[in-house]
Motif scaffolding. Structure first.
Motif, mmCIF file in Angstrom:
data_model
loop_
_atom_site.group_PDB
_atom_site.id
_atom_site.type_symbol
_atom_site.label_atom_id
_atom_site.label_comp_id
_atom_site.label_asym_id
_atom_site.label_seq_id
_atom_site.Cartn_x
_atom_site.Cartn_y
_atom_site.Cartn_z
ATOM 1 N N LEU A 93 0.828 -1.218 0.000
ATOM 2 C CA LEU A 93 0.000 0.000 0.000
ATOM 3 C C LEU A 93 0.854 1.256 0.000
ATOM 4 O O LEU A 93 0.461 2.281 -0.557
ATOM 5 N N GLY A 94 2.042 1.154 0.586
ATOM 6 C CA GLY A 94 2.934 2.313 0.651
ATOM 7 C C GLY A 94 3.370 2.806 -0.712
ATOM 8 O O GLY A 94 3.782 3.951 -0.865
ATOM 9 N N LEU A 95 3.297 1.941 -1.732
ATOM 10 C CA LEU A 95 3.638 2.375 -3.096
ATOM 11 C C LEU A 95 2.417 2.423 -4.011
ATOM 12 O O LEU A 95 2.403 3.176 -4.980
ATOM 13 N N LEU A 96 1.369 1.640 -3.702
ATOM 14 C CA LEU A 96 0.147 1.671 -4.531
ATOM 15 C C LEU A 96 -0.596 2.989 -4.366
ATOM 16 O O LEU A 96 -1.104 3.549 -5.337
ATOM 17 N N ILE A 97 -0.656 3.480 -3.117
ATOM 18 C CA ILE A 97 -1.399 4.733 -2.867
ATOM 19 C C ILE A 97 -0.726 5.919 -3.567
ATOM 20 O O ILE A 97 -1.397 6.667 -4.276
ATOM 21 N N PRO A 98 0.613 6.102 -3.432
ATOM 22 C CA PRO A 98 1.229 7.185 -4.222
ATOM 23 C C PRO A 98 0.988 7.016 -5.723
ATOM 24 O O PRO A 98 0.715 7.994 -6.417
ATOM 25 N N ALA A 99 1.056 5.780 -6.220
ATOM 26 C CA ALA A 99 0.920 5.548 -7.660
ATOM 27 C C ALA A 99 -0.458 5.966 -8.171
ATOM 28 O O ALA A 99 -0.572 6.541 -9.257
ATOM 29 N N HIS A 100 -1.511 5.702 -7.396
ATOM 30 C CA HIS A 100 -2.864 5.927 -7.921
ATOM 31 C C HIS A 100 -3.600 7.093 -7.286
ATOM 32 O O HIS A 100 -4.705 7.414 -7.699
ATOM 33 N N TRP A 242 1.836 -5.291 13.153
ATOM 34 C CA TRP A 242 0.985 -4.101 12.939
ATOM 35 C C TRP A 242 1.812 -2.834 12.860
ATOM 36 O O TRP A 242 1.549 -1.972 12.017
ATOM 37 N N THR A 243 2.802 -2.694 13.756
ATOM 38 C CA THR A 243 3.606 -1.465 13.704
ATOM 39 C C THR A 243 4.369 -1.391 12.387
ATOM 40 O O THR A 243 4.463 -0.335 11.775
ATOM 41 N N LEU A 244 4.893 -2.546 11.930
ATOM 42 C CA LEU A 244 5.686 -2.534 10.697
ATOM 43 C C LEU A 244 4.810 -2.512 9.455
ATOM 44 O O LEU A 244 5.032 -1.747 8.525
ATOM 45 N N GLY A 245 3.772 -3.375 9.436
ATOM 46 C CA GLY A 245 2.946 -3.532 8.232
ATOM 47 C C GLY A 245 1.940 -2.411 8.036
ATOM 48 O O GLY A 245 1.584 -2.075 6.908
ATOM 49 N N VAL A 246 1.458 -1.822 9.147
ATOM 50 C CA VAL A 246 0.455 -0.747 9.022
ATOM 51 C C VAL A 246 1.104 0.617 9.281
ATOM 52 O O VAL A 246 0.972 1.547 8.491
ATOM 53 N N GLY A 247 1.843 0.728 10.389
ATOM 54 C CA GLY A 247 2.544 1.990 10.675
ATOM 55 C C GLY A 247 3.524 2.322 9.559
ATOM 56 O O GLY A 247 3.697 3.480 9.178
ATOM 57 N N GLY A 248 4.135 1.269 8.999
ATOM 58 C CA GLY A 248 5.086 1.459 7.903
ATOM 59 C C GLY A 248 4.472 2.075 6.663
ATOM 60 O O GLY A 248 5.161 2.756 5.892
ATOM 61 N N ILE A 249 3.161 1.851 6.462
ATOM 62 C CA ILE A 249 2.487 2.416 5.273
ATOM 63 C C ILE A 249 2.555 3.943 5.321
ATOM 64 O O ILE A 249 2.875 4.598 4.320
ATOM 65 N N PHE A 250 2.278 4.513 6.489
ATOM 66 C CA PHE A 250 2.277 5.973 6.619
ATOM 67 C C PHE A 250 3.691 6.529 6.446
ATOM 68 O O PHE A 250 3.886 7.602 5.875
ATOM 69 N N LEU A 251 4.639 5.742 6.938
ATOM 70 C CA LEU A 251 6.036 6.132 6.784
ATOM 71 C C LEU A 251 6.420 6.146 5.301
ATOM 72 O O LEU A 251 7.081 7.057 4.815
ATOM 73 N N MET A 252 5.954 5.126 4.563
ATOM 74 C CA MET A 252 6.215 5.043 3.120
ATOM 75 C C MET A 252 5.515 6.176 2.376
ATOM 76 O O MET A 252 6.054 6.741 1.434
ATOM 77 N N LEU A 253 4.286 6.506 2.806
ATOM 78 C CA LEU A 253 3.542 7.589 2.142
ATOM 79 C C LEU A 253 4.259 8.918 2.333
ATOM 80 O O LEU A 253 4.323 9.737 1.411
ATOM 81 N N ALA A 254 4.798 9.135 3.541
ATOM 82 C CA ALA A 254 5.518 10.387 3.794
ATOM 83 C C ALA A 254 6.743 10.483 2.882
ATOM 84 O O ALA A 254 7.118 11.561 2.441
ATOM 85 N N LEU A 255 7.360 9.312 2.573
ATOM 86 C CA LEU A 255 8.552 9.322 1.722
ATOM 87 C C LEU A 255 8.198 9.315 0.237
ATOM 88 O O LEU A 255 8.729 10.093 -0.537
ATOM 89 N N TYR A 256 7.314 8.397 -0.155
ATOM 90 C CA TYR A 256 7.060 8.193 -1.590
ATOM 91 C C TYR A 256 5.841 8.955 -2.104
ATOM 92 O O TYR A 256 5.622 9.020 -3.301
ATOM 93 N N GLY A 257 5.033 9.508 -1.188
ATOM 94 C CA GLY A 257 3.832 10.209 -1.634
ATOM 95 C C GLY A 257 4.025 11.700 -1.779
ATOM 96 O O GLY A 257 3.680 12.283 -2.804
ATOM 97 N N VAL A 258 4.601 12.340 -0.766
ATOM 98 C CA VAL A 258 4.598 13.807 -0.755
ATOM 99 C C VAL A 258 5.969 14.440 -0.573
ATOM 100 O O VAL A 258 6.083 15.652 -0.577
#
Length: 628
Positions: A93-100, A242-258
């Motif tokens: 999700l950390g890369l799918l959300i930025p992509a779409h 949960w911390t890695l798989g879900v918390g990590g998504i927001f961390l990825m979004l901060a890096l790869y999204g915005v």
């Protein structure tokens, strides 16, 4: 630390390290004197929007794969086991959300800086706040990223500390200033290959010495380093699924999204489709990088078992332990230690070159051009190069400041993560909530940053109090255990402790949740303030600035309810309107000549005066695909 454990480089190692610097400079010079010769801001800052999918994706990968990350992952696995590997689940999700979500919005608005979006969606004040926050984040981060690996290298091998810092800082400044974004992206590609080669060499040789990868796995299992699925939902636990798989998504979004450094790469792609494809290509590469880091940690465990070089006093901190292991494994193979050091510094170079270029673009587009709309293209390009050079020198100054920080270095690294969350929240507030207004946005950002620093600094101080008496003066700087976000945290002791309550519980929050917690603070505070100060209506907003997420999720509702929920207009329709309305507005505001159309052979200088009159501005999805 005595000279007994210092392992020295051979001439071959120094030659390999020098070759990395020469090759990187060569790529910069090649792009300085070929193609358009970096004569326009469009080419210097956005690579003429002409990059294909593969170099962009490798550059995306390299940008936040810093040297701290290369040293951090193996020591994390060695110390705590393979639980960290579950971070790979967040990449989906950390890369799918930025992509779409993020890429379509940014690409169709034809921006050059992510913060221009904030002005189109809110107003100039919000844009300036976002820009200043980003500059603060990156300036602190790049100095530490340059200094930390050089310090570890100096401690383990006696490699000249300031020689390494100056060589990297100056080489990076030269190729970024001369070659622009094209040079940065192509050096990232080269440096990614060097990173893979360096890590792979260590794993192959180390596993061979340990008796094969099967033996490595068996030893790790016997030492209970192979973790199962930890499904404990407690957010205070450092690493769970949960911390890695879900918390990590927001961390990825901060890096790869915005993050501007990454958005700039998406916008340098030829078409929207290629930008989206680059996100998909990054995904397997990210998994390989994570796997390499984790395997290196397991090979380290197979070699040392519970007798770590740290416990024996050979090294002073976890990141030095990885370098000690590399030198130990490769000591009889001249050239390979040099390859790993080249790999390490490739991580640092790719990160700071992206920082220089993105900082130059943001300063130019958000802080200078709006106030000097009549500036000529030639002067703007010259100024952009001057800014890249200036930030290069600032980076060296920050590295010097980092050397004076001592144990506060970890806090400086955490600032990168602390600031990423609130910026993600600000963009989410604008993109997903049409009712949010500019007052809400500024208040939300300030509240998010305040929360971030409160929790971040509070947890750092409380951990230092806990760790202080037990380990007097052993660490040069604390555990660099965590990678992609480079939000490092001190190792928590393994003995069971009573569950913290009140404010202490907030300080004990797993660092993986910081990004989610801080971005949620921005959204909640922003929405509350917006509702109290008069929410905006969707029809009043610049078309194309809101992503219809609710409309997509609530597809089963009748139209009239959707309209009440402000989620009725799909992105494509807005983009058609955008061709005439907001796009012209953006051109008037910026007059920066950065728009570039696939179906026109004009140079950016010709475009700036005529682009608003072109009928081909309708940036619909169909047109993006046919352009490909």
């Amino acid at each position: 630390m005595g000279d007994v454990v210092q392992m020295h480089f051979t001439t071959v190692d120094y030659v390999i390290f020098a070759l990395l610097l020469v090759a990187s400079t060569g790529i910069g010079l090649f792009y300085a004197f070929s193609g358009g010769r970096q004569k326009t801001t469009q080419e210097f800052l956005l690579a003429d929007r002409s990059m294909s999918c593969l170099p962009v994706s490798l550059s995306l990968l390299a940008t936040f794969q810093s040297a701290v990350a290369i040293l951090g992952a193996p020591s994390e696995i060695y110390t705590h086991g393979t639980q960290y590997w579950f971070l790979g689940c967040s990449y989906f999700l950390g890369l799918l959300i930025p992509a779409h979500v993020f890429i379509p919005v940014f690409y169709r608005l034809r921006l050059s800086s992510a913060y221009q979006y904030l002005e189109l969606r809110f107003n100039k004040t919000v844009r300036i706040c976002g820009t200043v926050t980003f500059i603060f984040q990156m300036v602190i981060y790049m100095g530490v990223v340059l200094y930390a690996p050089a310090l570890a290298l100096n401690a383990v091998t006696g490699f000249d500390l300031w020689g390494a810092v100056l060589a990297m800082g100056l080489v990076c400044t030269v190729y970024t200033t001369l070659g622009g974004l094209k040079a940065v992206i192509w050096t990232d590609v080269f440096q990614t290959i060097v990173m893979f080669a360096g890590q792979l060499a260590v794993i192959v040789v180390g596993a061979h010495q340990a008796g094969g990868i099967g033996e490595v796995w068996r030893k790790a299992q016997n030492g209970s380093r192979i973790s199962g699925l930890e499904l404990n939902p407690d957010p205070l636990e450092r690493h769970t699924f949960w911390t890695l798989g879900v918390g990590g998504i927001f961390l990825m979004l901060a890096l790869y999204g915005v993050n501007q450094a990454q958005v700039q790469r998406y916008l340098s792609s030829r078409t929207e489709k290629e930008a989206i494809m680059s996100c998909y290509v990054v995904f397997p590469c990210q998994q390989i990088v994570l796997a390499l880091g984790c395997l290196m940690g397991l090979v380290m465990y197979a070699r040392y078992g519970e007798d770590s070089p740290l416990d024996k006093g050979y090294v002073q901190s976890n990141d030095q332990m990885v370098l000690y292991f590399v030198m130990d494994v490769l000591r009889d193979l001249p050239g390979l230690p040099g390859l790993f050091v080249a790999c390490l510094f490739s991580g640092a170079l790719s990160t700071i070159s992206s920082a220089f270029n993105s900082l130059a673009l943001v300063t130019m587009e958000d802080l200078i051009k709006p106030y000097f709309p009549t500036m000529t293209e030639a002067r703007a390009t010259l100024m952009s190069k001057g800014l890249a050079l200036g930030y290069g020198l600032v980076c060296l100054a920050m590295a010097y400041i980092a050397s004076l920080m001592g144990s506060v270095l970890q806090a400086a690294l955490s600032i990168f993560g602390m600031v990423g969350g609130p910026l993600l929240g600000l963009f989410c507030l604008g993109m997903f909530f049409p009712c949010a207004n500019s007052i809400g946005a500024v208040t939300g950002l300030v509240a998010g940053l305040a929360m971030a620093f409160w929790v971040g600094i509070g947890s750092f101080v409380s951990r230092m109090q806990v760790a202080g008496p037990s380990v007097p003066g052993t660490t040069v700087f604390p555990d660099m255990a965590n990678t992609t976000a480079v939000m490092t945290t001190l190792m928590t002791s393994i003995s069971p402790k009573p569950r913290p309550t009140g404010v202490q519980a907030l300080y004990s929050l797993s660092y993986m949740w910081y990004s989610a917690h801080n971005s949620a603070t921005v959204v909640v505070v922003g929405l509350l303030v917006s509702v109290l100060t008069g929410p905006w209506k969707e029809k009043e907003l610049t078309p194309g600035t809101v992503f219809p997420v609710l409309g997509t999720l609530l597809f089963f509702l009748p139209e009239r309810y959707k309209e009440k929920l402000c989620c009725v207009t799909p992105l494509e329709n807005k983009s058609k309107a955008l061709g005439r309305q907001s796009y012209q507005m953006a051109n008037k505001k910026e007059s920066n000549g950065v728009a570039h159309f696939q179906d026109e052979d004009k140079s950016p200088e010709d475009e700036s005066g005529e682009q608003t009159a072109q009928p081909s501005c309708k940036l619909t999805n169909v047109e993006q695909e046919t352009a490909l």
